[in-house]
Design a protein around this motif. Sequence first.
Motif, PDB file in Angstrom:
ATOM      1  N   ARG A  18       2.791   1.202  -3.880  1.00  0.00           N
ATOM      2  CA  ARG A  18       2.087   1.874  -4.661  1.00  0.00           C
ATOM      3  C   ARG A  18       1.599   3.785  -4.767  1.00  0.00           C
ATOM      4  NH1 ARG A  18      -1.935  -3.234  -3.194  1.00  0.00           N
ATOM      5  NH2 ARG A  18      -0.744  -4.423  -4.793  1.00  0.00           N
ATOM      6  N   GLN A  19       2.005   4.298  -3.637  1.00  0.00           N
ATOM      7  CA  GLN A  19       1.653   5.476  -3.579  1.00  0.00           C
ATOM      8  C   GLN A  19       2.687   6.451  -3.406  1.00  0.00           C
ATOM      9  OE1 GLN A  19       0.216   6.641   0.432  1.00  0.00           O
ATOM     10  NE2 GLN A  19      -2.039   5.466   0.266  1.00  0.00           N
ATOM     11  N   VAL A  20       3.789   5.517  -3.625  1.00  0.00           N
ATOM     12  CA  VAL A  20       5.125   6.655  -4.149  1.00  0.00           C
ATOM     13  C   VAL A  20       5.157   7.026  -6.072  1.00  0.00           C
ATOM     14  CG1 VAL A  20       7.525   6.462  -3.695  1.00  0.00           C
ATOM     15  CG2 VAL A  20       6.589   5.500  -1.937  1.00  0.00           C
ATOM     16  N   GLU A  21       5.353   8.185  -6.294  1.00  0.00           N
ATOM     17  CA  GLU A  21       5.352   8.734  -7.795  1.00  0.00           C
ATOM     18  C   GLU A  21       6.730   8.620  -7.764  1.00  0.00           C
ATOM     19  OE1 GLU A  21       3.352   9.073  -9.333  1.00  0.00           O
ATOM     20  OE2 GLU A  21       2.149   7.975  -8.434  1.00  0.00           O
ATOM     21  N   GLN A  45      11.159   0.300   3.641  1.00  0.00           N
ATOM     22  CA  GLN A  45       9.577  -0.522   2.880  1.00  0.00           C
ATOM     23  C   GLN A  45      10.105  -1.802   2.142  1.00  0.00           C
ATOM     24  OE1 GLN A  45       7.565   1.578   5.100  1.00  0.00           O
ATOM     25  NE2 GLN A  45       6.143  -0.916   4.728  1.00  0.00           N
ATOM     26  N   THR A  82      11.474   4.761   1.654  1.00  0.00           N
ATOM     27  CA  THR A  82      11.432   3.584  -0.027  1.00  0.00           C
ATOM     28  C   THR A  82      11.842   2.385   0.689  1.00  0.00           C
ATOM     29  OG1 THR A  82      10.306   5.668  -1.127  1.00  0.00           O
ATOM     30  CG2 THR A  82      10.433   3.772  -1.590  1.00  0.00           C
ATOM     31  N   GLU A  95       9.109  11.784  -5.777  1.00  0.00           N
ATOM     32  CA  GLU A  95       8.538  12.046  -4.402  1.00  0.00           C
ATOM     33  C   GLU A  95      10.099  11.676  -3.847  1.00  0.00           C
ATOM     34  OE1 GLU A  95       5.295  10.062  -2.044  1.00  0.00           O
ATOM     35  OE2 GLU A  95       4.282  10.320  -3.857  1.00  0.00           O
ATOM     36  N   ARG A 152      12.527  10.400   1.940  1.00  0.00           N
ATOM     37  CA  ARG A 152      11.675   9.365   1.129  1.00  0.00           C
ATOM     38  C   ARG A 152      12.625   8.365   0.726  1.00  0.00           C
ATOM     39  NH1 ARG A 152       6.457   8.949   2.102  1.00  0.00           N
ATOM     40  NH2 ARG A 152       5.758   9.007   0.110  1.00  0.00           N
ATOM     41  N   ALA A 212       0.871  -0.974   0.438  1.00  0.00           N
ATOM     42  CA  ALA A 212      -0.200  -0.035   0.453  1.00  0.00           C
ATOM     43  C   ALA A 212       0.730   0.798  -0.068  1.00  0.00           C
ATOM     44  CB  ALA A 212      -0.560  -0.529   1.027  1.00  0.00           C
ATOM     45  N   PHE A 213       2.082   1.366   0.886  1.00  0.00           N
ATOM     46  CA  PHE A 213       2.791   2.527   0.896  1.00  0.00           C
ATOM     47  C   PHE A 213       3.440   2.821  -0.168  1.00  0.00           C
ATOM     48  CE2 PHE A 213       7.611   3.732   1.450  1.00  0.00           C
ATOM     49  CZ  PHE A 213       7.418   5.405   1.933  1.00  0.00           C
TER      50      PHE A 213
END
Length: 84
Positions: free
Chosen positions: A22-25, A41, A38, A28, A34, A19-20
């Motif tokens: 998938r939100q990272v662009e 994670q 990432t 970012e 960050r 979930a985390f």
Amino acid sequence: MDDIEQLIANLRTVYASLAFLRQVEGPELLVAGRAEQTRQQKDAMLIAYRQLESSIDELGQQVEEERQRMDVALQQYGDPEKLR
């Protein structure tokens, strides 16, 4: 922690990590810290996933062993006519 609790914890880690991530662009990752967050994670997700794979493999072996044991028992004792 027993086996089932560890399995559940690993599932939660994998799903939360997905979930985390998938939100990272891409842009970012330029935000301070960050990229490292990432990476951490992603690493936690991969470790938990590998542990899940191992647990599932072990569980599969146990299921197969019990299936074979029950097949033998049913062949030997499952037919009431054989008990007479």
